[in-house]
Design a protein around this motif. Sequence first.
Motif, mmCIF file in Angstrom:
data_model
loop_
_atom_site.group_PDB
_atom_site.id
_atom_site.type_symbol
_atom_site.label_atom_id
_atom_site.label_comp_id
_atom_site.label_asym_id
_atom_site.label_seq_id
_atom_site.Cartn_x
_atom_site.Cartn_y
_atom_site.Cartn_z
ATOM 1 N N UNK A 7 13.961 15.800 -3.600
ATOM 2 C CA UNK A 7 12.741 15.180 -4.126
ATOM 3 C C UNK A 7 12.544 13.794 -3.526
ATOM 4 N N UNK A 8 13.638 13.016 -3.435
ATOM 5 C CA UNK A 8 13.548 11.670 -2.860
ATOM 6 C C UNK A 8 13.099 11.740 -1.408
ATOM 7 N N UNK A 9 13.706 12.639 -0.633
ATOM 8 C CA UNK A 9 13.323 12.785 0.770
ATOM 9 C C UNK A 9 11.865 13.229 0.884
ATOM 10 N N UNK A 10 11.446 14.151 0.035
ATOM 11 C CA UNK A 10 10.060 14.622 0.064
ATOM 12 C C UNK A 10 9.089 13.478 -0.231
ATOM 13 N N UNK A 11 9.404 12.673 -1.231
ATOM 14 C CA UNK A 11 8.521 11.565 -1.604
ATOM 15 C C UNK A 11 8.435 10.544 -0.473
ATOM 16 N N UNK A 12 9.592 10.171 0.093
ATOM 17 C CA UNK A 12 9.605 9.197 1.191
ATOM 18 C C UNK A 12 8.811 9.728 2.383
ATOM 19 N N UNK A 13 9.017 11.001 2.720
ATOM 20 C CA UNK A 13 8.316 11.591 3.860
ATOM 21 C C UNK A 13 6.811 11.628 3.631
ATOM 22 N N UNK A 14 6.394 11.991 2.432
ATOM 23 C CA UNK A 14 4.958 12.068 2.128
ATOM 24 C C UNK A 14 4.327 10.678 2.143
ATOM 25 N N UNK A 15 5.043 9.678 1.622
ATOM 26 C CA UNK A 15 4.534 8.303 1.641
ATOM 27 C C UNK A 15 4.363 7.817 3.081
ATOM 28 N N UNK A 16 5.354 8.073 3.926
ATOM 29 C CA UNK A 16 5.261 7.670 5.333
ATOM 30 C C UNK A 16 4.163 8.447 6.062
ATOM 31 N N UNK A 17 4.008 9.711 5.714
ATOM 32 C CA UNK A 17 2.935 10.516 6.295
ATOM 33 C C UNK A 17 1.573 9.915 5.946
ATOM 34 N N UNK A 18 1.400 9.570 4.674
ATOM 35 C CA UNK A 18 0.142 8.966 4.230
ATOM 36 C C UNK A 18 -0.086 7.616 4.907
ATOM 37 N N UNK A 19 0.999 6.822 5.051
ATOM 38 C CA UNK A 19 0.884 5.516 5.701
ATOM 39 C C UNK A 19 0.475 5.677 7.158
ATOM 40 N N UNK A 20 1.035 6.683 7.821
ATOM 41 C CA UNK A 20 0.667 6.929 9.213
ATOM 42 C C UNK A 20 -0.794 7.291 9.353
ATOM 43 N N UNK A 21 -1.263 8.204 8.507
ATOM 44 C CA UNK A 21 -2.661 8.614 8.552
ATOM 45 C C UNK A 21 -3.604 7.485 8.132
ATOM 46 N N UNK A 22 -3.114 6.625 7.236
ATOM 47 C CA UNK A 22 -3.952 5.537 6.739
ATOM 48 C C UNK A 22 -4.162 4.432 7.774
ATOM 49 N N UNK A 23 -3.402 4.466 8.856
ATOM 50 C CA UNK A 23 -3.626 3.471 9.897
ATOM 51 C C UNK A 23 -2.391 2.907 10.550
#
Length: 224
Positions: A7-23
Amino acid sequence: MNRRVLVVVAIVAIVLLAAGFAGLDRPLAEWVHSSGVAHAPVFVHGLGALDTVSGLHVWYWLAGCVALGIGLVAGLARRTLRWPRVLVAAALVQFATIASMIAGKTCFGRLRPQQVLESGDWSHAWFAGGGSFPSGHSAFYFGLLLPLAAACPIRWLRAVLLAIPVFAVLARIDLEKHFLSDVSMSAALAALYSLLVATMARRWLAPRGPQASPIAASARSALP
């Protein structure tokens, strides 16, 4: 498997994914390109050695097939052993992650950072016949090693198993082969597939026979 780790890895990965797409994808790629850290020897030679040892240079599916074969043979020989079932589960997670990665590359056609930086045209980075999104290295290493790490009760070994895919994705960013969102997407896929397997096969992955003694059960209950 330790679902808290997943769950921790999934959350970190999704946050970084969103940050990448956000700019964050573009400034990070530009910084790597212009700061002088790109193609650092530790990443060039380290990842090359890692890919050779893991068999990635030979075939995407090789390591998973080896893990699956060993797991099936050992599991048939000793049905009470847990580690063969963990190997089989890890192989299945890697297969699913790699298959999703290949489909994503075909569908999205994103150009790699070095290609976009050379052209200077950031408006046509997607659906351009590229193979950047999602990351193949991230899918390969997270797909196999994340479920193994989640199933490992020894913390230092778990940390080592997680450090390998982290090193691989950092190397791919440093080599200007992938954006942050590329590697994060594959890591998120691996974590989600691992959670699915850990939930659906929870009883199958649990220790059996002598390993399921009261002492072992107490030790497992103390783990998160």
